[in-house]
Scaffold this active site. Structure first.
Site, PDB file in Angstrom:
ATOM      1  N   PRO A  67       0.836  -1.209   0.000  1.00  0.00           N
ATOM      2  CA  PRO A  67       0.000   0.000   0.000  1.00  0.00           C
ATOM      3  C   PRO A  67       0.868   1.256   0.000  1.00  0.00           C
ATOM      4  O   PRO A  67       1.871   1.324   0.701  1.00  0.00           O
ATOM      5  CB  PRO A  67      -0.777  -0.099   1.309  1.00  0.00           C
ATOM      6  CG  PRO A  67      -0.619  -1.498   1.775  1.00  0.00           C
ATOM      7  CD  PRO A  67       0.655  -2.011   1.186  1.00  0.00           C
ATOM      8  N   GLU A  68       0.489   2.239  -0.812  1.00  0.00           N
ATOM      9  CA  GLU A  68       1.195   3.516  -0.854  1.00  0.00           C
ATOM     10  C   GLU A  68       0.264   4.582  -0.269  1.00  0.00           C
ATOM     11  O   GLU A  68      -0.785   4.251   0.276  1.00  0.00           O
ATOM     12  CB  GLU A  68       1.614   3.808  -2.298  1.00  0.00           C
ATOM     13  CG  GLU A  68       2.453   2.668  -2.888  1.00  0.00           C
ATOM     14  CD  GLU A  68       2.859   2.869  -4.343  1.00  0.00           C
ATOM     15  OE1 GLU A  68       2.982   4.016  -4.770  1.00  0.00           O
ATOM     16  OE2 GLU A  68       3.050   1.863  -5.043  1.00  0.00           O
TER      17      GLU A  68
END
Ligand code: ZN
Length: 278
Positions: free
Chosen positions: A2-3
């Site tokens: 996840p960013e």
């Protein structure tokens, strides 16, 4: 992994679900995940009896704000939070359970077990690792063209590598760096300190726009990412280059290519993004 857009989306969805919930018990079945304090019993006793009053995000970290403590959590590869009823049996990938007085609970699930949790007294979190080493937030006022230019001018690393460095700018990972560089028409192997002010200005704009659009679409569900309510993001449908090697560029029709830059799989259009002249 996840960013920024995915972590921001998890934050927003979870926030509605856990505010004012009071912790009555905690179960930890994978103690290695708790990085601080060292002692899991201490971790539990510090949290029991406290209520959640906010969730914030710093870079790719979630910050759970409780009465006296802040829980700093990184999802790493595949970590997920979700709200469940306590009578629902947790699966084998559930490693931490925060049981609420209300009968609900917050579960942390992680197939790969790479996620981390650090617990600090309120106000101490920013002064200690991992948060103390983080760079600028792309949505903050400090993230200006001048600041980006200053950061990039100090390094001759490849622009992709420089943008992935969380001690400079936070939140960008492999997906959004490739997308932002494509939109700015910059090749990932260009040296950071070789960019003109025009190019830095384009890059600044494209980083903000790419991240903002991704947040608005609930992030990108490439492999396993879902938000705090188990829902997928939609941004993967609008990606220009990431994961699209062999397909036609949406701008010019050229076939997109995959290469390796700084050890990371990298997606570019050979026509829209000219490699640096060496
Ligand atoms: Zn193209």
């Amino acid at each position: 992994m996840p960013e920024l857009p995915e972590v921001e989306t998890v934050k927003r969805t979870l926030k509605k679900l856990i505010l004012n919930e009071k912790i009555k018990d905690i179960q930890v079945t994978w103690p290695k995940m708790i990085k601080f304090p060292d002692d899991v019993d201490e971790f539990k006793s510090l949290l029991i009896g406290q209520s959640f009053y906010d969730i914030q995000r710093r870079g790719k970290f979630l910050l759970f704000l409780l009465d006296e403590h802040t829980l700093v959590s990184h999802l790493r590869m595949e970590g997920r939070y979700g709200i469940f009823a306590q009578e629902d049996k947790p699966d084998k990938h559930t490693h931490v359970r925060f049981l609420f007085e209300s009968g609900k609970e917050l579960r942390y699930r992680d197939v790969r077990k790479f996620g981390t949790m650090h617990l600090f007294h309120k106000g101490q979190e920013e002064l200690n690792l991992p948060l103390s080493q983080l760079g600028i937030e792309p949505f903050s006022e400090q993230f200006t063209v001048e600041k980006l230019n200053e950061l990039l001018s100090k390094t001759n690393r490849k622009i992709k590598t420089a943008l992935l460095d969380q001690t400079k700018i936070v939140g960008l990972g492999n997906i959004y760096v490739d997308e932002a560089l494509f939109r700015a028409k910059l090749h990932p192997e260009t040296r950071a300190n070789q960019l003109t002010l025009d190019e830095v200005t384009r890059l600044h704009e494209s980083i903000k726009k790419t991240l903002m659009e991704a947040v608005n679409m609930g992030g990108s569900s490439i492999k396993t990412y879902v938000n705090g309510q188990g829902e997928m993001g939609m941004f993967q449908q609008t990606l220009f280059v990431y994961g699209r090697q062999g397909k036609a560029c949406k701008h010019c029709g050229e076939e997109l290519v995959r290469s390796v830059v700084g050890g990371r799989g990298t997606h570019t259009c050979p026509k829209c993004q000219h490699p640096p002249v060496t």
